[in-house]
Design an enzyme around this catalytic site. Structure first.
Site, PDB file in Angstrom:
ATOM      1  N   ASN A   1      33.982  37.476  39.727  1.00  0.00           N
ATOM      2  CA  ASN A   1      34.650  38.209  40.798  1.00  0.00           C
ATOM      3  C   ASN A   1      35.472  37.237  41.624  1.00  0.00           C
ATOM      4  O   ASN A   1      35.186  36.033  41.655  1.00  0.00           O
ATOM      5  CB  ASN A   1      33.595  38.876  41.696  1.00  0.00           C
ATOM      6  CG  ASN A   1      34.219  39.676  42.835  1.00  0.00           C
ATOM      7  OD1 ASN A   1      35.188  40.410  42.640  1.00  0.00           O
ATOM      8  ND2 ASN A   1      33.678  39.524  44.042  1.00  0.00           N
TER       9      ASN A   1
ATOM     10  N   ASP B   1      28.778  39.578  46.476  1.00  0.00           N
ATOM     11  CA  ASP B   1      29.433  38.293  46.800  1.00  0.00           C
ATOM     12  C   ASP B   1      28.452  37.129  46.811  1.00  0.00           C
ATOM     13  O   ASP B   1      28.500  36.276  47.701  1.00  0.00           O
ATOM     14  CB  ASP B   1      30.125  38.388  48.174  1.00  0.00           C
ATOM     15  CG  ASP B   1      31.168  39.490  48.200  1.00  0.00           C
ATOM     16  OD1 ASP B   1      31.841  39.682  47.175  1.00  0.00           O
ATOM     17  OD2 ASP B   1      31.303  40.139  49.246  1.00  0.00           O
TER      18      ASP B   1
ATOM     19  N   LEU C   1      35.472  47.575  44.036  1.00  0.00           N
ATOM     20  CA  LEU C   1      34.670  47.551  45.264  1.00  0.00           C
ATOM     21  C   LEU C   1      33.229  47.982  45.096  1.00  0.00           C
ATOM     22  O   LEU C   1      32.408  47.759  45.971  1.00  0.00           O
ATOM     23  CB  LEU C   1      35.342  48.410  46.347  1.00  0.00           C
ATOM     24  CG  LEU C   1      36.737  47.928  46.768  1.00  0.00           C
ATOM     25  CD1 LEU C   1      37.281  48.793  47.880  1.00  0.00           C
ATOM     26  CD2 LEU C   1      36.712  46.470  47.197  1.00  0.00           C
TER      27      LEU C   1
ATOM     28  N   GLY D   1      46.180  46.215  42.038  1.00  0.00           N
ATOM     29  CA  GLY D   1      46.152  45.584  40.725  1.00  0.00           C
ATOM     30  C   GLY D   1      47.030  44.357  40.586  1.00  0.00           C
ATOM     31  O   GLY D   1      47.372  43.957  39.475  1.00  0.00           O
ATOM     32  N   SER D   2      47.383  43.714  41.706  1.00  0.00           N
ATOM     33  CA  SER D   2      48.275  42.547  41.573  1.00  0.00           C
ATOM     34  C   SER D   2      47.573  41.399  40.847  1.00  0.00           C
ATOM     35  O   SER D   2      48.197  40.691  40.052  1.00  0.00           O
ATOM     36  CB  SER D   2      48.813  42.100  42.933  1.00  0.00           C
ATOM     37  OG  SER D   2      47.782  41.568  43.730  1.00  0.00           O
ATOM     38  N   ASN D   3      46.270  41.231  41.083  1.00  0.00           N
ATOM     39  CA  ASN D   3      45.538  40.185  40.338  1.00  0.00           C
ATOM     40  C   ASN D   3      45.409  40.569  38.865  1.00  0.00           C
ATOM     41  O   ASN D   3      45.601  39.729  37.988  1.00  0.00           O
ATOM     42  CB  ASN D   3      44.156  39.945  40.946  1.00  0.00           C
ATOM     43  CG  ASN D   3      44.222  39.056  42.169  1.00  0.00           C
ATOM     44  OD1 ASN D   3      44.372  37.846  42.044  1.00  0.00           O
ATOM     45  ND2 ASN D   3      44.149  39.653  43.342  1.00  0.00           N
TER      46      ASN D   3
ATOM     47  N   GLU E   1      45.268  33.612  45.298  1.00  0.00           N
ATOM     48  CA  GLU E   1      44.545  34.282  44.209  1.00  0.00           C
ATOM     49  C   GLU E   1      45.384  34.306  42.929  1.00  0.00           C
ATOM     50  O   GLU E   1      44.905  33.979  41.844  1.00  0.00           O
ATOM     51  CB  GLU E   1      44.192  35.721  44.608  1.00  0.00           C
ATOM     52  CG  GLU E   1      43.199  35.785  45.741  1.00  0.00           C
ATOM     53  CD  GLU E   1      42.799  37.208  46.101  1.00  0.00           C
ATOM     54  OE1 GLU E   1      41.675  37.389  46.557  1.00  0.00           O
ATOM     55  OE2 GLU E   1      43.620  38.135  45.939  1.00  0.00           O
TER      56      GLU E   1
ATOM     57  N   HIS F   1      36.791  36.726  45.622  1.00  0.00           N
ATOM     58  CA  HIS F   1      36.595  37.203  46.994  1.00  0.00           C
ATOM     59  C   HIS F   1      37.618  36.501  47.899  1.00  0.00           C
ATOM     60  O   HIS F   1      37.791  35.288  47.799  1.00  0.00           O
ATOM     61  CB  HIS F   1      35.164  36.880  47.455  1.00  0.00           C
ATOM     62  CG  HIS F   1      34.862  37.470  48.796  1.00  0.00           C
ATOM     63  ND1 HIS F   1      34.608  38.815  48.967  1.00  0.00           N
ATOM     64  CD2 HIS F   1      34.819  36.911  50.031  1.00  0.00           C
ATOM     65  CE1 HIS F   1      34.408  39.051  50.257  1.00  0.00           C
ATOM     66  NE2 HIS F   1      34.528  37.915  50.916  1.00  0.00           N
TER      67      HIS F   1
HETATM   68  C1  GRF Z   1      41.977  40.794  46.228  1.00  0.00           C
HETATM   69  O1  GRF Z   1      42.339  40.292  47.469  1.00  0.00           O
HETATM   70  C2  GRF Z   1      40.610  40.315  45.836  1.00  0.00           C
HETATM   71  O2  GRF Z   1      40.220  39.152  46.478  1.00  0.00           O
HETATM   72  C3  GRF Z   1      39.700  41.423  46.281  1.00  0.00           C
HETATM   73  O3  GRF Z   1      40.452  42.585  46.147  1.00  0.00           O
HETATM   74  C4  GRF Z   1      41.843  42.297  46.243  1.00  0.00           C
HETATM   75  C5  GRF Z   1      42.538  42.966  45.103  1.00  0.00           C
HETATM   76  O4  GRF Z   1      43.934  42.975  45.253  1.00  0.00           O
HETATM   77  N1  GRF Z   1      38.450  41.363  45.589  1.00  0.00           N
HETATM   78  P1  GRF Z   1      44.830  43.453  44.050  1.00  0.00           P
HETATM   79  O5  GRF Z   1      44.448  44.880  43.716  1.00  0.00           O
HETATM   80  O6  GRF Z   1      44.583  42.529  42.901  1.00  0.00           O
HETATM   81  O7  GRF Z   1      46.253  43.373  44.529  1.00  0.00           O
END
Ligand code: GRF
Length: 189
Positions: free
Chosen positions: A101, A144, A84, A11-13, A173, A103
């Site tokens: 999304n 994708d 996913l 969940g870092s994003n 990201e 990628h």
């Molecule tokens: C990211 O690298 C994104 O590109 C992919 O899944 C990863 C998620 O990472 N779709 P996080 O859970 O946001 O750390």
């Protein structure tokens, strides 16, 4: 505008996106949807007081794909951040051009089923690419595949492992995803 973030991992994003919009006048992260009990993103959502919708396979793929729940929560836009599962047509049709999304590679290369996380970075390194990057795209019914909104690149270094490349890609990201979402959303207003 209310966003739902779909995430199943660390969940870092999601964290960066929630932070980015935390005091925003027009855009609010209203919901986090997750299909993986115990995923890091659940605690992140809780720490911001954002409700979490747990997604079950049967209902997602053979039920209503949670369209009613999202509509009831007033969700206008869906952001996938490490989710996913393939998004079913019921959800894509209900949110046409309103699902994005990210990628961790330069699509159309290194995308498709099974191409996630370190599998992507291992394939990029094995192919001796000099450059990798991120792709932010609209989600359609193929993995994708939808139209590309944004790409950014970074070098692949000779000594890179999937883990070191993953770190560089993650930084990219975090730097871009929230701002690209904001720009894309504001264009639609
Ligand atoms: C990211 O690298 C994104 O590109 C992919 O899944 C990863 C998620 O990472 N779709 P996080 O859970 O946001 O750390």
């Amino acid at each position: 505008m209310n966003i739902a973030i779909f995430a199943s991992g660390a969940g870092s994003n999601a964290n960066k996106i929630i932070e980015h919009f935390s005091n925003h006048q027009l855009v609010h992260v209203k919901l986090v949807a997750c299909n993986k009990p115990g995923a890091g993103v659940i605690d992140i959502a809780a720490s911001y007081g954002i409700p979490v919708l747990m997604i079950e396979k049967e209902k997602f793929f053979r039920g209503n794909a949670y369209v009613e729940e999202l509509k009831e929560a007033g969700i206008d836009f869906v952001v996938l951040a490490g989710f996913l599962w393939k998004v079913p047509s019921a959800l894509i049709n209900a949110y046409a051009n309103k699902i994005v999304n990210i990628h961790p590679a330069l699509l159309p290369k290194y995308g498709g089923k099974g191409m996630y996380g370190n599998f992507v970075h291992a394939a990029v390194i094995a192919a001796k690419e000099k450059e990798s990057g991120i792709t932010i795209h609209v989600v359609d019914e193929l993995y994708d595949h939808g139209s590309v909104i944004f790409q950014a690149t970074c070098p692949v270094l000779p000594q890179d492992t999937p883990e070191t490349l993953a770190q560089r890609i993650h930084a990219l990201e975090h730097q871009h995803y929230p701002a690209v979402i904001e720009q894309f959303l504001l264009q639609q207003l």
